[in-house]
Design a protein around this motif. Structure first.
Motif, short mmCIF file in Angstrom:
data_model
loop_
_atom_site.label_atom_id
_atom_site.label_comp_id
_atom_site.label_asym_id
_atom_site.label_seq_id
_atom_site.Cartn_x
_atom_site.Cartn_y
_atom_site.Cartn_z
N ALA A 57 0.83 -1.20 0.00
CA ALA A 57 0.00 0.00 0.00
C ALA A 57 0.87 1.25 0.00
N LEU A 58 0.40 2.27 -0.72
CA LEU A 58 1.05 3.58 -0.73
C LEU A 58 0.46 4.45 0.38
N SER A 59 1.25 5.35 0.91
CA SER A 59 0.79 6.20 2.02
C SER A 59 0.11 7.45 1.47
N PRO A 60 -1.15 7.70 1.82
CA PRO A 60 -1.79 8.95 1.42
C PRO A 60 -1.02 10.14 2.00
N ASN A 61 -0.64 11.08 1.12
CA ASN A 61 0.16 12.22 1.54
C ASN A 61 -0.62 13.49 1.24
N SER A 62 -0.76 14.37 2.25
CA SER A 62 -1.59 15.56 2.09
C SER A 62 -1.05 16.50 1.02
N LEU A 63 0.27 16.58 0.85
CA LEU A 63 0.85 17.47 -0.15
C LEU A 63 0.60 16.93 -1.56
N VAL A 64 0.75 15.62 -1.72
CA VAL A 64 0.46 15.00 -3.01
C VAL A 64 -1.03 15.12 -3.30
N MET A 65 -1.85 14.98 -2.27
CA MET A 65 -3.30 15.16 -2.41
C MET A 65 -3.61 16.57 -2.91
N SER A 66 -2.96 17.55 -2.31
CA SER A 66 -3.21 18.94 -2.67
C SER A 66 -2.87 19.21 -4.13
N ALA A 67 -1.74 18.67 -4.60
CA ALA A 67 -1.34 18.87 -5.99
C ALA A 67 -2.33 18.22 -6.95
N ALA A 68 -2.78 17.01 -6.61
CA ALA A 68 -3.75 16.31 -7.46
C ALA A 68 -5.08 17.06 -7.51
N GLN A 69 -5.54 17.54 -6.36
CA GLN A 69 -6.80 18.27 -6.31
C GLN A 69 -6.72 19.58 -7.09
N THR A 70 -5.61 20.28 -6.96
CA THR A 70 -5.44 21.55 -7.69
C THR A 70 -5.48 21.32 -9.19
N HIS A 71 -4.85 20.25 -9.65
CA HIS A 71 -4.84 19.97 -11.09
C HIS A 71 -6.22 19.57 -11.59
N ALA A 72 -6.96 18.80 -10.78
CA ALA A 72 -8.33 18.42 -11.18
C ALA A 72 -9.20 19.66 -11.35
N GLU A 73 -9.10 20.59 -10.41
CA GLU A 73 -9.89 21.81 -10.49
C GLU A 73 -9.44 22.70 -11.65
N TRP A 74 -8.15 22.68 -11.96
CA TRP A 74 -7.64 23.46 -13.10
C TRP A 74 -8.21 22.92 -14.42
N ILE A 75 -8.29 21.61 -14.54
CA ILE A 75 -8.86 21.01 -15.77
C ILE A 75 -10.32 21.44 -15.94
N VAL A 76 -11.08 21.41 -14.85
CA VAL A 76 -12.49 21.84 -14.93
C VAL A 76 -12.58 23.30 -15.32
N ALA A 77 -11.73 24.13 -14.75
CA ALA A 77 -11.79 25.57 -14.99
C ALA A 77 -11.37 25.94 -16.41
N THR A 78 -10.40 25.21 -16.97
CA THR A 78 -9.86 25.58 -18.29
C THR A 78 -10.35 24.69 -19.41
N GLY A 79 -10.82 23.49 -19.07
CA GLY A 79 -11.22 22.55 -20.11
C GLY A 79 -10.05 21.87 -20.78
N GLN A 80 -8.84 22.05 -20.24
CA GLN A 80 -7.64 21.48 -20.85
C GLN A 80 -7.23 20.20 -20.14
N GLY A 81 -7.89 19.10 -20.51
CA GLY A 81 -7.57 17.83 -19.89
C GLY A 81 -6.20 17.33 -20.32
N GLY A 82 -5.44 16.78 -19.39
CA GLY A 82 -4.14 16.22 -19.73
C GLY A 82 -3.18 16.31 -18.57
N HIS A 83 -1.95 15.92 -18.84
CA HIS A 83 -0.91 15.96 -17.81
C HIS A 83 -0.18 17.30 -17.79
N ILE A 84 -0.35 18.09 -18.84
CA ILE A 84 0.24 19.43 -18.86
C ILE A 84 -0.75 20.37 -18.21
N GLY A 85 -0.32 21.01 -17.13
CA GLY A 85 -1.23 21.85 -16.36
C GLY A 85 -0.82 23.30 -16.36
#
Length: 339
Positions: A57-85
């Motif tokens: 099992a991998l350890s849930p990390n709050s900083l990694v969580m924060s980066a993932a959440q920020t990118h998810a919200e950025w995709i919704v806001a811009t419509g630019q799905g992908g790994h380039i953020g």
């Protein structure tokens, strides 16, 4: 009378019991509204999937969580799905912005998808070899930490971001299954591709339109065509702060004149154009003057057609007068004798 009353009570009791049963069935069968998925739910499901396949099992990390959440919200806001953020960042850069690793070199991998649920993402977009590697073996990288991000996309769908990370040189020492001999062959993962902007050819009236491809943004398109983002927004009726564009959108880059300019006179193929000739009438033309019939020949005059009526001979009239007179005389004689 007493018997009927008992029957009436029994009917009412049965009715009440029936209603109670229906109510119970309705409650049992009614769907229970599930909570909105979040990043920790995503991390838990992925860890359960890893455990089922023999991985630690991998350890849930709050900083990694924060980066993932920020990118998810950025995709919704811009419509630019992908790994380039944002600012052209990739997953490792975005995680480093949170302070993960404390300044040490870090390494991350990422999955992203738009789906109705976590299970839909894992069994759909993440079912290919590339995404399976991120969730499980990660190409042999012994990642230690996990983070998830979830943002509502609309119409019951969500953007899911999965990040797996480690500090370089401090990977996990846990054992993993030896699946090198059974690992599937790599398949195309289009989510890792970002298309550069290829300039479109102007139309006949000067109009230029651009078809949006994966990973392209208003900024990159405006920069390629040498126009401002504000110009693109004005031409495409976008709000002043609007940035969302989608794959296959047709953006107007330059408005044409609306008229087609002819720059050269096309040559005419002589073989296709017949030379002018005199008109050949398809019917007999009317005469320009009334023509008198030719006079009959002498032979025609001496021998008239038998069907042509000529004047009666003179003896025929004499014969008719004599015959009429004789009939009158005979009639007078007859009447005299009868008297």
């Amino acid at each position: 009378m007493h018997y009927n009353q008992i029957v009436k009570i029994s009917k009412n009791t049965c009715l009440l019991i029936g209603l109670a049963v229906l109510a119970l069935v309705s409650v049992v069968n009614s769907p229970v509204a599930g909570g909105e998925p979040n990043g920790y739910d995503l991390a838990a499901v992925v860890n359960a999937y890893r455990a089922a396949n023999g991985y630690y099992a991998l350890s849930p990390n709050s900083l990694v969580m924060s980066a993932a959440q920020t990118h998810a919200e950025w995709i919704v806001a811009t419509g630019q799905g992908g790994h380039i953020g944002a600012s052209g960042s990739n997953e490792t850069i975005r995680v480093s912005w949170t302070g993960y690793g404390g300044g040490a070199a870090i390494q991350c991998d990422e999955n992203w998808a738009i789906a109705g649920s976590i299970n839909d993402a894992m069994s759909g977009a993440w079912s290919d070899w590339t995404h399976q590697e991120v969730m499980l073996n990660a190409w042999g990288n012994r990642y230690t930490d996990i983070g998830g991000g979830v943002a509502a996309w609309g119409e019951g769908s969500y953007v899911f971001i999965l990040n797996v990370c480690m500090v370089v040189g401090q990977g996990s020492g846990e054992t993993v299954p030896d699946d090198g001999e059974t690992a599937p062959e790599a398949t195309a993962d289009y989510s890792n591709y970002v298309y550069s902007v290829t300039l479109a050819t102007p139309q006949a009236d000067g109009t230029i339109t651009h078809t949006v491809l994966y990973g392209q943004t208003l900024a990159s398109i405006a920069n390629a065509y040498g126009v401002t983002i504000e110009t693109l927004r004005d031409l495409n009726n976008m709000a002043a702060d609007y940035t969302a564009i989608w794959v296959d959108d047709e953006l107007i880059i330059q408005q044409g004149s609306g008229t087609v300019e002819v720059t050269a006179t096309p040559e005419t193929d002589a073989s296709l154009t017949p030379e002018p000739t005199a008109l050949t009438p398809t019917h007999t033309p009317r005469p320009t003057a009334i023509q008198s019939p030719a006079p009959p020949t002498a032979e025609a005059q001496s021998a008239p057609d038998s069907e042509t009526e000529g004047p009666p001979p003179p003896w025929l009239g004499i014969l008719l007068v004599a015959f009429s007179g004789g009939g009158l005389i005979l009639y007078l004689i007859y009447t005299s004798i009868k008297k």
